[in-house]
Design a protein around this motif. Structure first.
Motif, PDB file in Angstrom:
ATOM      1  N   GLU A  18       2.027   2.557   7.674  1.00 24.84           N
ATOM      2  CA  GLU A  18       0.606   2.231   7.704  1.00 24.84           C
ATOM      3  C   GLU A  18      -0.224   3.470   8.040  1.00 24.84           C
ATOM      4  O   GLU A  18       0.203   4.320   8.819  1.00 24.84           O
ATOM      5  CB  GLU A  18       0.334   1.147   8.751  1.00 24.84           C
ATOM      6  N   SER A  19      -1.399   3.566   7.446  1.00 31.86           N
ATOM      7  CA  SER A  19      -2.334   4.648   7.746  1.00 31.86           C
ATOM      8  C   SER A  19      -3.650   4.033   8.233  1.00 31.86           C
ATOM      9  O   SER A  19      -4.010   2.921   7.834  1.00 31.86           O
ATOM     10  CB  SER A  19      -2.606   5.499   6.502  1.00 31.86           C
ATOM     11  N   PRO A  20      -4.387   4.738   9.078  1.00 30.39           N
ATOM     12  CA  PRO A  20      -5.672   4.215   9.552  1.00 30.39           C
ATOM     13  C   PRO A  20      -6.662   4.044   8.406  1.00 30.39           C
ATOM     14  O   PRO A  20      -6.770   4.904   7.530  1.00 30.39           O
ATOM     15  CB  PRO A  20      -6.153   5.292  10.534  1.00 30.39           C
ATOM     16  N   VAL A  21      -7.406   2.947   8.416  1.00 30.64           N
ATOM     17  CA  VAL A  21      -8.381   2.687   7.364  1.00 30.64           C
ATOM     18  C   VAL A  21      -9.519   3.700   7.398  1.00 30.64           C
ATOM     19  O   VAL A  21     -10.184   3.938   6.388  1.00 30.64           O
ATOM     20  CB  VAL A  21      -8.918   1.248   7.489  1.00 30.64           C
ATOM     21  N   GLY A  22      -9.732   4.332   8.569  1.00 29.31           N
ATOM     22  CA  GLY A  22     -10.784   5.340   8.683  1.00 29.31           C
ATOM     23  C   GLY A  22     -10.577   6.526   7.756  1.00 29.31           C
ATOM     24  O   GLY A  22     -11.538   7.199   7.370  1.00 29.31           O
ATOM     25  N   ILE A  23      -9.328   6.796   7.379  1.00 35.65           N
ATOM     26  CA  ILE A  23      -9.045   7.884   6.441  1.00 35.65           C
ATOM     27  C   ILE A  23      -9.657   7.573   5.076  1.00 35.65           C
ATOM     28  O   ILE A  23     -10.282   8.426   4.439  1.00 35.65           O
ATOM     29  CB  ILE A  23      -7.520   8.105   6.307  1.00 35.65           C
ATOM     30  N   VAL A  24      -9.494   6.337   4.633  1.00 38.09           N
ATOM     31  CA  VAL A  24     -10.018   5.932   3.321  1.00 38.09           C
ATOM     32  C   VAL A  24     -11.543   5.942   3.323  1.00 38.09           C
ATOM     33  O   VAL A  24     -12.171   6.458   2.390  1.00 38.09           O
ATOM     34  CB  VAL A  24      -9.494   4.539   2.928  1.00 38.09           C
ATOM     35  N   LEU A  64      -5.983  -0.112   0.418  1.00 41.08           N
ATOM     36  CA  LEU A  64      -5.640   1.227  -0.073  1.00 41.08           C
ATOM     37  C   LEU A  64      -4.948   2.070   0.989  1.00 41.08           C
ATOM     38  O   LEU A  64      -4.091   2.899   0.666  1.00 41.08           O
ATOM     39  CB  LEU A  64      -6.920   1.935  -0.552  1.00 41.08           C
ATOM     40  N   SER A  65      -5.314   1.862   2.250  1.00 45.33           N
ATOM     41  CA  SER A  65      -4.724   2.671   3.328  1.00 45.33           C
ATOM     42  C   SER A  65      -3.211   2.458   3.446  1.00 45.33           C
ATOM     43  O   SER A  65      -2.507   3.306   3.992  1.00 45.33           O
ATOM     44  CB  SER A  65      -5.401   2.335   4.665  1.00 45.33           C
ATOM     45  N   ARG A  66      -2.717   1.363   2.933  1.00 47.17           N
ATOM     46  CA  ARG A  66      -1.282   1.079   3.020  1.00 47.17           C
ATOM     47  C   ARG A  66      -0.464   1.910   2.042  1.00 47.17           C
ATOM     48  O   ARG A  66       0.772   1.981   2.161  1.00 47.17           O
ATOM     49  CB  ARG A  66      -1.032  -0.411   2.753  1.00 47.17           C
ATOM     50  N   PHE A  67      -1.133   2.531   1.077  1.00 51.68           N
ATOM     51  CA  PHE A  67      -0.420   3.297   0.053  1.00 51.68           C
ATOM     52  C   PHE A  67      -0.486   4.807   0.296  1.00 51.68           C
ATOM     53  O   PHE A  67       0.121   5.568  -0.452  1.00 51.68           O
ATOM     54  CB  PHE A  67      -0.990   2.981  -1.329  1.00 51.68           C
ATOM     55  N   ILE A  68      -1.234   5.247   1.315  1.00 53.18           N
ATOM     56  CA  ILE A  68      -1.350   6.683   1.594  1.00 53.18           C
ATOM     57  C   ILE A  68      -0.016   7.265   2.026  1.00 53.18           C
ATOM     58  O   ILE A  68       0.387   8.350   1.578  1.00 53.18           O
ATOM     59  CB  ILE A  68      -2.429   6.935   2.671  1.00 53.18           C
ATOM     60  N   ALA A  69       0.683   6.563   2.918  1.00 51.45           N
ATOM     61  CA  ALA A  69       1.998   7.034   3.388  1.00 51.45           C
ATOM     62  C   ALA A  69       3.002   5.879   3.299  1.00 51.45           C
ATOM     63  O   ALA A  69       3.759   5.632   4.226  1.00 51.45           O
ATOM     64  CB  ALA A  69       1.891   7.560   4.814  1.00 51.45           C
ATOM     65  N   VAL A 122      -3.730  -9.898   2.132  1.00 53.97           N
ATOM     66  CA  VAL A 122      -2.647 -10.683   2.731  1.00 53.97           C
ATOM     67  C   VAL A 122      -1.337 -10.514   1.966  1.00 53.97           C
ATOM     68  O   VAL A 122      -0.258 -10.529   2.550  1.00 53.97           O
ATOM     69  CB  VAL A 122      -3.058 -12.176   2.786  1.00 53.97           C
ATOM     70  N   ALA A 123      -1.429 -10.317   0.657  1.00 50.38           N
ATOM     71  CA  ALA A 123      -0.218 -10.272  -0.175  1.00 50.38           C
ATOM     72  C   ALA A 123       0.452  -8.907  -0.207  1.00 50.38           C
ATOM     73  O   ALA A 123       1.683  -8.813  -0.303  1.00 50.38           O
ATOM     74  CB  ALA A 123      -0.566 -10.706  -1.602  1.00 50.38           C
ATOM     75  N   VAL A 124      -0.346  -7.823  -0.133  1.00 50.93           N
ATOM     76  CA  VAL A 124       0.182  -6.474  -0.327  1.00 50.93           C
ATOM     77  C   VAL A 124       0.671  -5.892   0.995  1.00 50.93           C
ATOM     78  O   VAL A 124       0.010  -6.006   2.024  1.00 50.93           O
ATOM     79  CB  VAL A 124      -0.896  -5.558  -0.941  1.00 50.93           C
ATOM     80  N   GLY A 125       1.834  -5.251   0.939  1.00 52.89           N
ATOM     81  CA  GLY A 125       2.380  -4.604   2.126  1.00 52.89           C
ATOM     82  C   GLY A 125       3.819  -4.210   1.918  1.00 52.89           C
ATOM     83  O   GLY A 125       4.354  -4.293   0.814  1.00 52.89           O
ATOM     84  N   SER A 126       4.452  -3.772   2.998  1.00 55.11           N
ATOM     85  CA  SER A 126       5.854  -3.359   2.895  1.00 55.11           C
ATOM     86  C   SER A 126       6.746  -4.539   2.509  1.00 55.11           C
ATOM     87  O   SER A 126       7.783  -4.362   1.878  1.00 55.11           O
ATOM     88  CB  SER A 126       6.324  -2.755   4.215  1.00 55.11           C
ATOM     89  N   SER A 127       6.340  -5.761   2.911  1.00 53.04           N
ATOM     90  CA  SER A 127       7.031  -6.977   2.478  1.00 53.04           C
ATOM     91  C   SER A 127       6.097  -7.735   1.549  1.00 53.04           C
ATOM     92  O   SER A 127       5.074  -8.276   1.990  1.00 53.04           O
ATOM     93  CB  SER A 127       7.390  -7.863   3.680  1.00 53.04           C
ATOM     94  N   ALA A 128       6.410  -7.763   0.274  1.00 55.29           N
ATOM     95  CA  ALA A 128       5.525  -8.398  -0.704  1.00 55.29           C
ATOM     96  C   ALA A 128       5.525  -9.910  -0.515  1.00 55.29           C
ATOM     97  O   ALA A 128       6.565 -10.521  -0.257  1.00 55.29           O
ATOM     98  CB  ALA A 128       5.967  -8.052  -2.119  1.00 55.29           C
ATOM     99  N   VAL A 129       4.337 -10.498  -0.627  1.00 52.90           N
ATOM    100  CA  VAL A 129       4.177 -11.949  -0.540  1.00 52.90           C
ATOM    101  C   VAL A 129       3.422 -12.392  -1.787  1.00 52.90           C
ATOM    102  O   VAL A 129       2.337 -11.877  -2.075  1.00 52.90           O
ATOM    103  CB  VAL A 129       3.392 -12.356   0.729  1.00 52.90           C
TER     104      VAL A 129
END
Length: 335
Positions: free
Chosen positions: A308-314, A299-304, A31-38
């Protein structure tokens, strides 16, 4: 002997407590990690004391439903994989390897082309049908002569590749189907509470029934003769477990696409941690599956990043080497 039993029980409680803590931490990070930090404080406030702030809107409408969905899908796929490994007595079995995910994906892509206005609720039933056809096709090809673990694995991979090729062919030949390419990798981006409401009843019911049948599943793993001697109806147990696999995997694919390898990896970890009793393996698989997919989606949020990247990649990056390791070791479920 008594001290050994007590030590084993204590170890299981420690594993349970550590797993619950990991899941809670993972949900907060999700919930906290993303392009907008919370911040952590803002996350707690947004959940328990929501207001009209931007952070509350982000948490309540975007990140919290996605975190819940990741946990539900991870638990469902992990338990589906554990059930498949039990009923086939094959350590390489999973909804992906045995054509269940590919069958559900093909059915949804075809339905999307034929009925563009199809509702999200309807896709669940179409995914169930595709998952059932995929699984039945594998058993049909593997049933000639004596059915062995190797034949099931080979038939499963062949059917999976065949159905996946058909899906890709349908997409190439129909321009309107290109929108599902991102979905086919396995993604929970952009999901909201509507998707949670679609998945929750199927996931909850499937998990509840799986936990309730865990004793019979444990007996089945001992061998058909042993199970029959103990009064279990082997064919009915396998049929019922197969229905649960279709329910859990089909609903997950309908909502998030064919996320692979969760059902393969997690049951092995659960058996390593809590032993071979499915009364413990199934609930621990649900817990560990939720943990795996929650952290994988983070982790998928840090690939690109910041995209956002699909979780299936991870999950594929983690699962593919694990599958090759299992194939090389050639181990079956301990009896």
């Amino acid at each position: 002997m008594t001290n050994l039993v007590q030590k084993q029980k204590m170890n299981k409680y420690i594993v349970l407590l550590a797993s619950v803590c990991l899941l809670i931490i993972g949900m907060i990070l999700h919930v906290a990690v993303g392009s907008s930090a919370v911040s952590f404080t803002e996350v707690i406030k947004a959940i328990f004391a929501p207001d009209d702030s931007k952070q509350t809107t982000i948490v309540q409408t975007l990140r919290l439903p996605r975190a819940v969905l990741a946990a539900l899908i991870g638990a469902s796929l992990a338990v589906a994989g554990a059930l498949m490994q039990a009923i086939t007595r094959n350590s390489l079995a999973s909804p992906q390897v045995f054509g269940v995910n590919a069958g559900a994906s093909l059915a949804i892509v075809i339905a999307f082309i034929l009925f563009p206005d199809l509702t999200s609720q309807s896709t669940v039933y179409i995914a169930f049908l595709g998952a059932a056809l995929g699984g039945m096709t594998v058993y049909l090809f593997a049933s000639g002569g004596k059915t062995t673990h190797v034949k099931l694995a080979l038939a499963g991979m062949a059917v999976h590749l065949f159905l996946s090729s058909l899906t890709q062919g349908v997409i190439v030949l129909n321009e309107q189907a290109t929108d599902v390419l991102y979905w086919l990798v396995g993604s929970i981006n952009g999901k909201d509470w509507t998707h949670v409401k679609i998945l929750l009843p199927w996931s909850f019911l499937g998990l509840l029934l799986a936990f309730g049948s865990s004793r019979s599943i444990s007996i089945l793993v001992l061998g058909e003769n042993m199970a029959t001697g103990l009064g279990e109806k082997v064919k009915w147990i396998r049929f019922f477990a197969g229905i649960l696999v279709i329910m859990l995997a089909g609903a997950s694919v309908a909502v998030a696409g064919p996320i692979g390898f969760v059902g393969l990896i997690v049951p092995h970890i659960a058996r390593k941690l809590v032993g071979g009793d499915y009364q413990r393996i199934l609930p621990f698989s649900a817990l560990l599956g939720a943990i795996l997919l929650v952290y994988a989606d983070v982790l998928s949020r840090f690939i690109a990043y910041p995209f956002e990247s699909p979780v299936g990649i991870v999950t594929a990056l983690i699962g593919a080497p694990f599958f090759l390791y299992l194939a090389r070791k050639g181990r079956n479920i301990k009896q």
